[in-house]
Design a protein around this motif. Structure first.
Motif, mmCIF file in Angstrom:
data_model
loop_
_atom_site.group_PDB
_atom_site.id
_atom_site.type_symbol
_atom_site.label_atom_id
_atom_site.label_comp_id
_atom_site.label_asym_id
_atom_site.label_seq_id
_atom_site.Cartn_x
_atom_site.Cartn_y
_atom_site.Cartn_z
ATOM 1 N N GLN A 26 -12.456 -4.073 -14.606
ATOM 2 C CA GLN A 26 -12.726 -4.575 -13.259
ATOM 3 C C GLN A 26 -11.576 -5.444 -12.744
ATOM 4 O OE1 GLN A 26 -16.559 -6.264 -14.158
ATOM 5 N NE2 GLN A 26 -17.642 -4.414 -13.494
ATOM 6 N N ARG A 27 -10.972 -6.260 -13.629
ATOM 7 C CA ARG A 27 -9.810 -7.054 -13.220
ATOM 8 C C ARG A 27 -8.661 -6.131 -12.803
ATOM 9 N NH1 ARG A 27 -11.609 -10.418 -17.143
ATOM 10 N NH2 ARG A 27 -10.282 -9.562 -18.777
ATOM 11 N N TRP A 28 -8.449 -5.065 -13.580
ATOM 12 C CA TRP A 28 -7.403 -4.088 -13.250
ATOM 13 C C TRP A 28 -7.716 -3.410 -11.912
ATOM 14 C CZ3 TRP A 28 -2.924 -2.002 -12.956
ATOM 15 C CH2 TRP A 28 -2.757 -0.645 -12.706
ATOM 16 N N GLU A 29 -8.953 -2.968 -11.730
ATOM 17 C CA GLU A 29 -9.321 -2.261 -10.499
ATOM 18 C C GLU A 29 -9.192 -3.141 -9.261
ATOM 19 O OE1 GLU A 29 -13.259 -0.770 -11.402
ATOM 20 O OE2 GLU A 29 -12.421 1.218 -11.786
ATOM 21 N N ASN A 30 -9.398 -4.439 -9.415
ATOM 22 C CA ASN A 30 -9.329 -5.352 -8.274
ATOM 23 C C ASN A 30 -7.935 -5.944 -8.059
ATOM 24 O OD1 ASN A 30 -12.076 -5.058 -7.620
ATOM 25 N ND2 ASN A 30 -12.634 -6.504 -9.221
ATOM 26 N N SER A 31 -6.981 -5.542 -8.886
ATOM 27 C CA SER A 31 -5.643 -6.137 -8.810
ATOM 28 C C SER A 31 -4.856 -5.604 -7.612
ATOM 29 C CB SER A 31 -4.869 -5.867 -10.096
ATOM 30 O OG SER A 31 -4.533 -4.499 -10.188
ATOM 31 N N ALA A 32 -3.993 -6.457 -7.101
ATOM 32 C CA ALA A 32 -3.132 -6.077 -5.970
ATOM 33 C C ALA A 32 -2.138 -4.997 -6.372
ATOM 34 C CB ALA A 32 -2.411 -7.316 -5.440
ATOM 35 N N ILE A 33 -1.611 -5.071 -7.598
ATOM 36 C CA ILE A 33 -0.611 -4.094 -8.034
ATOM 37 C C ILE A 33 -1.210 -2.697 -8.110
ATOM 38 C CG2 ILE A 33 -0.925 -4.530 -10.519
ATOM 39 C CD1 ILE A 33 2.440 -3.830 -8.888
ATOM 40 N N ARG A 34 -2.441 -2.591 -8.594
ATOM 41 C CA ARG A 34 -3.107 -1.277 -8.657
ATOM 42 C C ARG A 34 -3.299 -0.731 -7.246
ATOM 43 N NH1 ARG A 34 -8.400 0.375 -8.039
ATOM 44 N NH2 ARG A 34 -8.901 2.372 -9.012
ATOM 45 N N LYS A 35 -3.761 -1.577 -6.348
ATOM 46 C CA LYS A 35 -3.991 -1.140 -4.973
ATOM 47 C C LYS A 35 -2.689 -0.666 -4.319
ATOM 48 C CE LYS A 35 -8.077 -3.962 -4.436
ATOM 49 N NZ LYS A 35 -8.673 -5.186 -3.940
ATOM 50 N N THR A 36 -1.593 -1.346 -4.622
ATOM 51 C CA THR A 36 -0.285 -0.937 -4.078
ATOM 52 C C THR A 36 0.103 0.452 -4.577
ATOM 53 O OG1 THR A 36 0.436 -3.238 -3.913
ATOM 54 C CG2 THR A 36 2.158 -1.554 -3.960
ATOM 55 N N TRP A 37 -0.045 0.680 -5.892
ATOM 56 C CA TRP A 37 0.308 1.995 -6.453
ATOM 57 C C TRP A 37 -0.612 3.090 -5.913
ATOM 58 C CZ3 TRP A 37 4.821 3.073 -8.131
ATOM 59 C CH2 TRP A 37 5.593 2.113 -8.778
ATOM 60 N N LEU A 38 -1.890 2.791 -5.735
ATOM 61 C CA LEU A 38 -2.822 3.794 -5.205
ATOM 62 C C LEU A 38 -2.488 4.148 -3.754
ATOM 63 C CD1 LEU A 38 -6.275 2.762 -6.720
ATOM 64 C CD2 LEU A 38 -4.723 4.581 -7.457
ATOM 65 N N GLN A 39 -2.048 3.165 -2.983
ATOM 66 C CA GLN A 39 -1.636 3.453 -1.598
ATOM 67 C C GLN A 39 -0.439 4.399 -1.582
ATOM 68 O OE1 GLN A 39 -1.051 -0.478 0.007
ATOM 69 N NE2 GLN A 39 -3.177 -0.646 0.710
ATOM 70 N N ARG A 40 0.483 4.196 -2.518
ATOM 71 C CA ARG A 40 1.645 5.090 -2.603
ATOM 72 C C ARG A 40 1.219 6.502 -3.001
ATOM 73 N NH1 ARG A 40 5.880 1.121 -5.831
ATOM 74 N NH2 ARG A 40 5.924 -0.478 -4.220
ATOM 75 N N ALA A 41 0.217 6.593 -3.841
ATOM 76 C CA ALA A 41 -0.253 7.900 -4.322
ATOM 77 C C ALA A 41 -1.015 8.668 -3.241
ATOM 78 C CB ALA A 41 -1.141 7.725 -5.548
ATOM 79 N N GLU A 42 -1.668 7.964 -2.316
ATOM 80 C CA GLU A 42 -2.520 8.618 -1.313
ATOM 81 C C GLU A 42 -1.795 9.691 -0.510
ATOM 82 O OE1 GLU A 42 -4.830 6.148 1.314
ATOM 83 O OE2 GLU A 42 -5.568 4.972 -0.390
ATOM 84 N N LYS A 43 -0.561 9.423 -0.110
ATOM 85 C CA LYS A 43 0.160 10.403 0.710
ATOM 86 C C LYS A 43 0.613 11.620 -0.099
ATOM 87 C CE LYS A 43 4.326 7.675 0.252
ATOM 88 N NZ LYS A 43 5.039 6.599 0.840
ATOM 89 N N LEU A 44 0.471 11.563 -1.428
ATOM 90 C CA LEU A 44 0.901 12.653 -2.305
ATOM 91 C C LEU A 44 -0.269 13.486 -2.835
ATOM 92 C CD1 LEU A 44 3.386 10.494 -4.419
ATOM 93 C CD2 LEU A 44 3.950 11.967 -2.467
ATOM 94 N N THR A 45 -1.494 13.097 -2.469
ATOM 95 C CA THR A 45 -2.674 13.735 -3.057
ATOM 96 C C THR A 45 -3.541 14.423 -2.018
ATOM 97 O OG1 THR A 45 -3.920 11.660 -2.921
ATOM 98 C CG2 THR A 45 -2.727 12.088 -4.966
ATOM 99 N N VAL A 46 -4.424 15.277 -2.522
ATOM 100 C CA VAL A 46 -5.356 16.026 -1.685
ATOM 101 C C VAL A 46 -6.761 15.496 -1.956
ATOM 102 C CG1 VAL A 46 -6.325 18.309 -1.226
ATOM 103 C CG2 VAL A 46 -3.909 18.082 -1.837
#
Length: 190
Positions: free
Chosen positions: A72-92
């Motif tokens: 839960q700490r990992w899921e709520n982290s800012a760094i994870r959210k940043t990487w997921l935002q970068r991944a969004e434009k590359l995924t379906v």
């Protein structure tokens, strides 16, 4: 240290399809994401299963954490959210995610699209078949070496060795060996 049943070891299984032609960029993001996860307390490892079908590039990423609270700490982290935002434009589409705790995490197959644990009685049977010989081999090898230690300490060491072997060596192989029985393709099978 006594384990908290409300904060068990946890595995999170993520399935994400990548846009065709974006695999290399996604790999870079995935590397950043997994490296960031390694810096979090409680992170036990990550397995990445890359696509087998180039026309439908689907990744499966499995993170393991020592406790649900660590995940839960990992899921709520800012760094994870940043990487997921970068991944969004590359995924379906949206990613499929499943969180598992307990023995269910022993019974995972890398080529399955989602983790659906087998019935508990099947998990019990396979665990007993695997644990009995493993424990006896451990006792045969370790007990003569540990005879100078107290019985409680010998038991602790044997338990740690048993659970480590079961988690990382024995159960993955047993799950593959008994996959047809654990995960029957038709509902008529037991």
């Amino acid at each position: 240290m006594i384990s908290n049943p409300n904060d068990p070891p946890t595995t999170v299984d993520i399935i994400q399809e990548v846009k065709p032609g974006c695999e290399e960029a996604f790999e870079d993001v995935l590397l950043g994401l997994t490296e960031a996860a390694k810096t979090f307390d409680g992170h036990l490892g990550v397995n990445v299963f890359r696509p087998t079908d180039s026309t439908h590039p689907e990744y499966r990423i499995v993170f393991k954490f020592d406790h649900l609270s660590s995940l839960q700490r990992w899921e709520n982290s800012a760094i994870r959210k940043t990487w997921l935002q970068r991944a969004e434009k590359l995924t379906v589409g949206s990613r499929k995610m499943q969180v598992l705790t307990g023995l269910e995490t022993w019974f995972t197959l890398p080529n399955r699209s989602a983790i659906v644990p087998p019935p508990r009685y099947k998990m019990l049977v396979i665990t007993c078949i695997a644990a009995f010989p493993t424990l006896n081999i451990i006792n045969f090898i370790l007990q003569p070496l540990l005879v100078i230690l107290s019985p409680l300490l010998r038991s602790l060491i044997a338990t740690v060795v048993l659970l480590s072997l079961m988690t990382y060596v024995v159960m993955p192989r047993m799950t593959k060996l008994f996959a047809g029985w654990l995960y029957p393709t038709s509902k008529g099978k037991l």
